[in-house]
Scaffold this motif. Structure first.
Motif, PDB file in Angstrom:
ATOM      1  N   VAL A   2      -1.991   4.935   6.844  1.00  0.00           N
ATOM      2  CA  VAL A   2      -1.493   6.058   6.066  1.00  0.00           C
ATOM      3  C   VAL A   2      -2.690   6.936   5.708  1.00  0.00           C
ATOM      4  O   VAL A   2      -3.776   6.430   5.400  1.00  0.00           O
ATOM      5  CB  VAL A   2      -0.749   5.573   4.805  1.00  0.00           C
ATOM      6  N   THR A   3      -2.511   8.253   5.800  1.00  0.00           N
ATOM      7  CA  THR A   3      -3.635   9.170   5.581  1.00  0.00           C
ATOM      8  C   THR A   3      -3.288  10.217   4.532  1.00  0.00           C
ATOM      9  O   THR A   3      -2.124  10.596   4.357  1.00  0.00           O
ATOM     10  CB  THR A   3      -4.022   9.896   6.883  1.00  0.00           C
ATOM     11  N   ILE A 204      -4.920  10.198  -4.459  1.00  0.00           N
ATOM     12  CA  ILE A 204      -5.217   8.761  -4.433  1.00  0.00           C
ATOM     13  C   ILE A 204      -4.051   7.978  -5.032  1.00  0.00           C
ATOM     14  O   ILE A 204      -3.630   6.945  -4.496  1.00  0.00           O
ATOM     15  CB  ILE A 204      -6.526   8.462  -5.187  1.00  0.00           C
ATOM     16  N   GLU A 205      -3.514   8.469  -6.149  1.00  0.00           N
ATOM     17  CA  GLU A 205      -2.368   7.791  -6.767  1.00  0.00           C
ATOM     18  C   GLU A 205      -1.194   7.717  -5.794  1.00  0.00           C
ATOM     19  O   GLU A 205      -0.506   6.693  -5.700  1.00  0.00           O
ATOM     20  CB  GLU A 205      -1.950   8.540  -8.034  1.00  0.00           C
ATOM     21  N   ARG A 210       1.758   3.702  -1.578  1.00  0.00           N
ATOM     22  CA  ARG A 210       2.205   3.283  -0.242  1.00  0.00           C
ATOM     23  C   ARG A 210       1.821   1.824   0.006  1.00  0.00           C
ATOM     24  O   ARG A 210       0.787   1.348  -0.464  1.00  0.00           O
ATOM     25  CB  ARG A 210       1.569   4.173   0.833  1.00  0.00           C
ATOM     26  N   GLN A 211       2.638   1.121   0.777  1.00  0.00           N
ATOM     27  CA  GLN A 211       2.405  -0.299   1.033  1.00  0.00           C
ATOM     28  C   GLN A 211       1.477  -0.551   2.219  1.00  0.00           C
ATOM     29  O   GLN A 211       1.091  -1.691   2.474  1.00  0.00           O
ATOM     30  CB  GLN A 211       3.748  -0.997   1.287  1.00  0.00           C
ATOM     31  N   LYS A 295      -3.883  -2.001  -5.493  1.00  0.00           N
ATOM     32  CA  LYS A 295      -3.534  -2.470  -4.150  1.00  0.00           C
ATOM     33  C   LYS A 295      -4.722  -2.410  -3.202  1.00  0.00           C
ATOM     34  O   LYS A 295      -5.736  -3.044  -3.433  1.00  0.00           O
ATOM     35  CB  LYS A 295      -2.340  -1.677  -3.615  1.00  0.00           C
ATOM     36  N   ARG A 296      -4.629  -1.621  -2.117  1.00  0.00           N
ATOM     37  CA  ARG A 296      -5.641  -1.638  -1.069  1.00  0.00           C
ATOM     38  C   ARG A 296      -6.685  -0.542  -1.276  1.00  0.00           C
ATOM     39  O   ARG A 296      -6.392   0.517  -1.815  1.00  0.00           O
ATOM     40  CB  ARG A 296      -4.985  -1.445   0.283  1.00  0.00           C
ATOM     41  N   PRO A 297      -7.944  -0.794  -0.849  1.00  0.00           N
ATOM     42  CA  PRO A 297      -8.978   0.247  -0.942  1.00  0.00           C
ATOM     43  C   PRO A 297      -8.680   1.411  -0.010  1.00  0.00           C
ATOM     44  O   PRO A 297      -7.963   1.258   0.986  1.00  0.00           O
ATOM     45  CB  PRO A 297     -10.259  -0.495  -0.529  1.00  0.00           C
TER      46      PRO A 297
END
Length: 339
Positions: A2-3, A204-205, A210-211, A295-297
């Motif tokens: 995801v971008t 960023i939020e 997103r998963q 969640k993810r970086p």
């Protein structure tokens, strides 16, 4: 993967963003989230809500409309100043001189609405449309003094929201647009860049929601920290704006990088817990829980413009030069990241 894509404000410097977007789309990178302010909001809106389903075609059409006429010799030396007398695709000078003592702006922005109508399908920018990319615009709320976010996943984004994001005083008037709170009551807005010219945290939020595991954010920086010493008053004013904008951008990026490193540290801690059960109690720590919520970086790639001269120069030559430099800068930044 995801971008995300973050687009700053900067007047005619926004043609640099056009070049960056061209590179992304040429390389099959279509942002899932695009966040913009001021001229970046205009670019972002056309990218997200392309009327004809071809963002590149519509963005090129947009910038053709924003390009000012070329003067013949010997007046061609003033091509960079034509926009002082108006820009047919964005604004026109006020003519109600009898009311000049009550003016709060030098121009009116009716042409911008007409331009947006040619290139944007605003029906795509409503929550029920569930259209990609997700669009996030920001504007400074004059009533609250805070930054408001207009998110196409949570509200209908309109032409007035785009105008609000770019209502930079004293050039442009305050814009009244529906607020983001329930009910969408009309609120008065100025340019979002007055509060934060890099709407990074909002993007960023959105990405954090997103998963997906692989997340990349492209940040287009129109105002680098370093620049030549000013030689005259216009350059002094330009440098003041550059320092103000770049300082906030640098802080936002540093905070984002720190957050990424903390998330990576906690991920390493998770792996260690398998071999060290005594660490399990750390999962109850408020700090651990707060980091896990992130969640993810997010991988952040900066694409920086190095020439901040002429933010009001919408002449054909300057627009084309910036577009080319934006494309080249995106190529270099992404190649360096991959190598």
């Amino acid at each position: 993967m995801v971008t995300g894509l973050v687009l700053q404000g900067g007047g005619a410097l926004g043609a640099f963003e056009l070049g960056v977007i061209e590179w992304l789309l040429d390389n099959k990178i279509v942002p899932d989230v695009v966040s913009g302010v001021s001229i970046g909001a205009i670019n972002a809106t056309v990218l997200a809500g392309s009327r004809h389903g071809d963002p590149l075609k519509d963005l090129r059409g947009l910038w053709a409309d924003l390009t000012t006429p070329t003067l013949p010799p010997p007046l061609d030396l003033a091509n960079g100043q034509v926009s002082l007398f108006g820009n047919p695709g964005m604004y026109t000078p006020r003519l109600d001189y009898l009311s000049i003592l009550r003016w709060t702006s030098l121009y009116e922005t009716g042409p911008l609405r007409a331009t947006l109508a040619r290139y944007v399908d605003f029906d795509k920018l409503k929550p029920e449309a569930n259209h990609s990319p997700q669009l996030i615009l920001t504007a400074t709320n004059l009533a609250s003094g805070k930054l408001d976010r207009f998110d196409s996943r949570k509200m209908a984004v309109t032409a007035e929201h785009v105008a609000a994001s770019g209502s930079l005083p004293p050039s442009f008037p305050m814009t009244t647009a529906p607020g983001p709170t329930p009910g969408g009551h009309p609120m008065p807005y100025w340019d979002g860049g007055l509060f934060d010219n890099t709407p990074l945290s909002k993007a960023i939020e959105a990405l954090q929601e997103r998963q997906d595991h692989d997340k990349t954010m492209y940040v287009v920086n129109l105002f680098p920290s370093s620049a030549p010493l000013p030689r005259n008053l216009p350059e002094v004013i330009n440098r003041m704006m550059t320092l103000a904008f770049s300082n906030r951008t640098e802080k936002d990026l540093q905070r984002a990088h720190r957050t990424t490193k903390i998330i990576q540290l906690v991920e390493e801690l998770d792996r260690m817990m398998t071999a060290h059960p005594e660490l399990e109690r750390l999962k109850d720590h408020p700090g651990y829980k707060a980091v896990k919520e992130r969640k993810r970086p997010i991988r952040i790639i900066q694409i920086t413009n190095t020439d901040v001269t002429g933010p009001s120069d919408f002449s054909p030559e300057s627009i084309e030069n910036r577009r080319i430099r934006g494309y080249a800068a995106a190529t270099a930044a992404c190649h360096d990241r991959q190598s």
